[in-house]
Design a protein around this motif. Structure first.
Motif, short mmCIF file in Angstrom:
data_model
loop_
_atom_site.label_atom_id
_atom_site.label_comp_id
_atom_site.label_asym_id
_atom_site.label_seq_id
_atom_site.Cartn_x
_atom_site.Cartn_y
_atom_site.Cartn_z
N LYS A 274 28.14 0.60 -25.39
CA LYS A 274 29.11 0.76 -24.29
C LYS A 274 29.02 2.17 -23.71
O LYS A 274 28.89 3.15 -24.46
CB LYS A 274 30.54 0.54 -24.82
CG LYS A 274 30.76 -0.79 -25.49
CD LYS A 274 31.05 -1.87 -24.48
CE LYS A 274 31.07 -3.23 -25.15
NZ LYS A 274 31.32 -4.32 -24.24
N ASP A 275 29.16 2.26 -22.40
CA ASP A 275 29.13 3.57 -21.73
C ASP A 275 30.07 4.59 -22.36
O ASP A 275 29.72 5.74 -22.56
CB ASP A 275 29.55 3.40 -20.26
CG ASP A 275 28.34 3.08 -19.39
OD1 ASP A 275 27.22 3.16 -19.93
OD2 ASP A 275 28.55 2.74 -18.21
N SER A 276 31.28 4.11 -22.65
CA SER A 276 32.32 5.03 -23.15
C SER A 276 31.90 5.65 -24.47
O SER A 276 32.33 6.75 -24.80
CB SER A 276 33.63 4.27 -23.33
OG SER A 276 33.45 3.18 -24.21
N VAL A 277 31.07 4.94 -25.24
CA VAL A 277 30.63 5.45 -26.54
C VAL A 277 29.31 6.21 -26.39
O VAL A 277 29.16 7.32 -26.88
CB VAL A 277 30.45 4.29 -27.55
CG1 VAL A 277 29.96 4.81 -28.89
CG2 VAL A 277 31.75 3.51 -27.69
N LYS A 278 28.38 5.59 -25.66
CA LYS A 278 27.04 6.17 -25.50
C LYS A 278 27.10 7.62 -25.04
O LYS A 278 26.46 8.50 -25.61
CB LYS A 278 26.29 5.34 -24.45
CG LYS A 278 24.93 4.89 -24.94
CD LYS A 278 24.08 4.13 -23.95
CE LYS A 278 24.72 3.60 -22.70
NZ LYS A 278 23.94 2.59 -21.99
N LYS A 279 27.92 7.83 -24.01
CA LYS A 279 28.01 9.17 -23.43
C LYS A 279 28.47 10.20 -24.46
O LYS A 279 28.02 11.33 -24.49
CB LYS A 279 28.99 9.17 -22.26
CG LYS A 279 28.37 8.63 -21.00
CD LYS A 279 29.28 8.87 -19.80
CE LYS A 279 28.81 8.03 -18.63
NZ LYS A 279 29.89 7.43 -17.87
N ARG A 280 29.40 9.76 -25.29
CA ARG A 280 29.99 10.71 -26.24
C ARG A 280 29.11 10.92 -27.47
O ARG A 280 29.17 11.95 -28.13
CB ARG A 280 31.37 10.21 -26.65
CG ARG A 280 32.37 10.19 -25.50
CD ARG A 280 33.13 11.49 -25.43
NE ARG A 280 33.94 11.65 -26.61
CZ ARG A 280 35.15 11.14 -26.77
NH1 ARG A 280 35.70 10.45 -25.79
NH2 ARG A 280 35.81 11.33 -27.87
N VAL A 281 28.30 9.92 -27.78
CA VAL A 281 27.44 10.04 -28.96
C VAL A 281 26.17 10.83 -28.61
O VAL A 281 25.70 11.64 -29.38
CB VAL A 281 27.11 8.65 -29.51
CG1 VAL A 281 26.05 8.73 -30.60
CG2 VAL A 281 28.36 7.99 -30.07
#
Ligand SMILES: N[C@@H](Cc1ccc(O)cc1)C(=O)O
Length: 432
Positions: free
Chosen positions: A153-160
């Motif tokens: 998910k975008d919301s996770v990918k960006k932060r990881v």
């Protein structure tokens, strides 16, 4: 069906993503659809208005809207569209926020009226999450979704992958909380559609995926584009911050000003998104506007429709009159009596101010004393006299002369005097 929901949203430019089959579903049956609102503040601002309007459209189109307040998800914090981990809200603040959000929603959506099939419903996900044990949650929800799926998910990918501080397990689980809401509403209320802003696509599809894997069911999704401004700045903000739907946070006057000040380009989009005016009316307004943009027919109608919807006709009338004050040559005491202090302070925001004692006006004062001694409106007595000779001084928008005596009878909104030189040079006196 009263009207075709998806078709209506499409001409209004309100569809960003729509899952295949959603439109057919909406044509076939009375659909129960939901939108969630997390209690991150004690009111909602105009950014949330699109979602509120969508629930209203859904109902008008003959379907059943559910407004969900995220008492549970508000305790976790949605990482969607956020680049940093956020602080947890305390229970006290959450309780206050939940009450605030519910009360705003109730102003727009009638949760009492209507037949059972389309009657709007207000729910709080805390009610079904509060007794969910960690073991049960891990077995009944977590087991159906892989970490790999969640990571994509975008919301996770960006932060990881980002350079930032990473992401807590708490925020990582958020999509499962929202996903489980969908399962719960699907199972218990026959809810088959979830709507949200475009940043919610990831969370919503975790929900449809859970419905499929856990229940073997088919649930649908629709998202709306984020409202933008043609100049690239963030929608819904002014220099003084967010534009809220509550008058104790944003006065009706300021609310009205936000819409009336829309650029031509924005007004063309916003008239379709934020009003219920039909297609023909919107198109003819846009056409009329193009012929004489200076008259601002679009902005005027937009400000009227939205302010009346949010604050009522009477409040709109006052805001409109207030906005005309700055441009009127004279204003009578009767006209002044329609405005309270708060509105006048809003209209004259940024205008220099001074406080004087009420006693000073007891026996009446002359213009020189008021404008140069008691206040620093004009720099000197001689300057006041010169201005009087030029006949350029007004009090409360009425011309004065050297013989004028100002007393407490002249006060507007109980304790104010509006001094003015020429057209635009204002000064506000607060009499205490
Ligand atoms: N995550 C949504 C709110 C929401 C919460 C729970 C839900 O089930 C659905 C939506 C938001 O931040 O805007």
């Amino acid at each position: 069906m009263a009207y075709n929901f998806a078709e209506e949203l499409r001409w209004r430019g309100m569809i960003h993503d729509i899952m295949p089959g959603t439109e057919e579903l909406l044509e076939k049956e009375v659909v129960t659809g939901y939108i969630g609102f997390d209690p991150t503040a004690d009111s909602l601002h105009i950014g949330s208005m699109v979602q509120i309007i969508l629930l209203m459209h859904l109902q008008r189109a003959g379907h059943r809207p559910i407004a969900l307040v995220g008492g549970a998800t508000g305790m976790i914090g949605d990482p969607s569209g956020k680049s940093d981990e956020r602080n947890l809200l305390t229970q006290d603040i959450l309780d206050k926020n939940i009450a605030g959000v519910q009360s705003v929603l109730s102003r727009f959506i009638d949760f009492e009226k209507g037949d059972d099939a389309t009657k709007a419903v207000l729910v709080n996900n805390y009610d079904w999450m509060k007794n969910f044990s960690l073991i049960d949650f891990a077995r009944d929800v977590g087991k159906h979704i892989t970490v790999n799926y969640m990571m994509a998910k975008d919301s996770v990918k960006k932060r990881v992958q980002g350079e930032g501080e990473g992401m807590s397990f708490t925020e990582f689980t958020y999509q499962l909380f929202q996903g489980y809401d969908y399962v719960h509403l699907y199972e218990n209320m026959g809810c088959k559609l979830q709507i949200g802003g475009s940043d919610q696509w990831g969370n919503i599809t975790t929900g449809t995926e859970l419905v499929r894997r856990k229940l073997g069911g088919k649930a649908y999704a629709l998202t709306t584009p984020l409202v933008t401004k043609a100049d690239g700045t963030k929608f819904g903000k002014t220099e003084s911050g967010n534009v809220w739907l509550d008058t104790d946070k944003t006065s009706v006057y300021k609310f009205f000003q936000f819409w009336i000040n829309a650029t031509d380009e924005d007004a063309i989009n916003w008239i379709k998104i934020f009003t219920f005016l039909d297609k023909e009316t919107c198109e003819s307004l846009i056409e009329e506007h193009a012929k004489d943009p200076g008259y601002r027919v679009l902005q005027k109608r937009l400000a009227e429709e939205v302010t009346v919807m949010v604050h009522g006709r009477e409040a709109y009338d006052t805001a409109l009159k207030a906005s005309q004050i700055l441009f009127s040559k004279t204003v009578t005491p009767e006209q002044w009596s329609e405005f309270n202090q708060e509105t006048l302070l809003d209209i004259f925001e940024g205008v220099p101010q001074a406080e004087i004692a009420k006693d000073a006006l007891k026996d009446g004062v002359d213009p020189v004393t008021l404008m140069a001694d008691l206040t620093s409106f004009l720099p000197s007595n001689s300057e006041v006299r010169r201005a009087l000779k030029e006949n350029s001084l007004s009090i409360n928008k009425n011309k004065i002369n050297a013989e004028t005596v100002i007393t407490t009878d002249n006060l507007i909104a109980e304790n104010m005097l509006l001094l003015q030189r020429g057209k635009r040079n204002y000064f506000l006196v607060l009499v205490k």
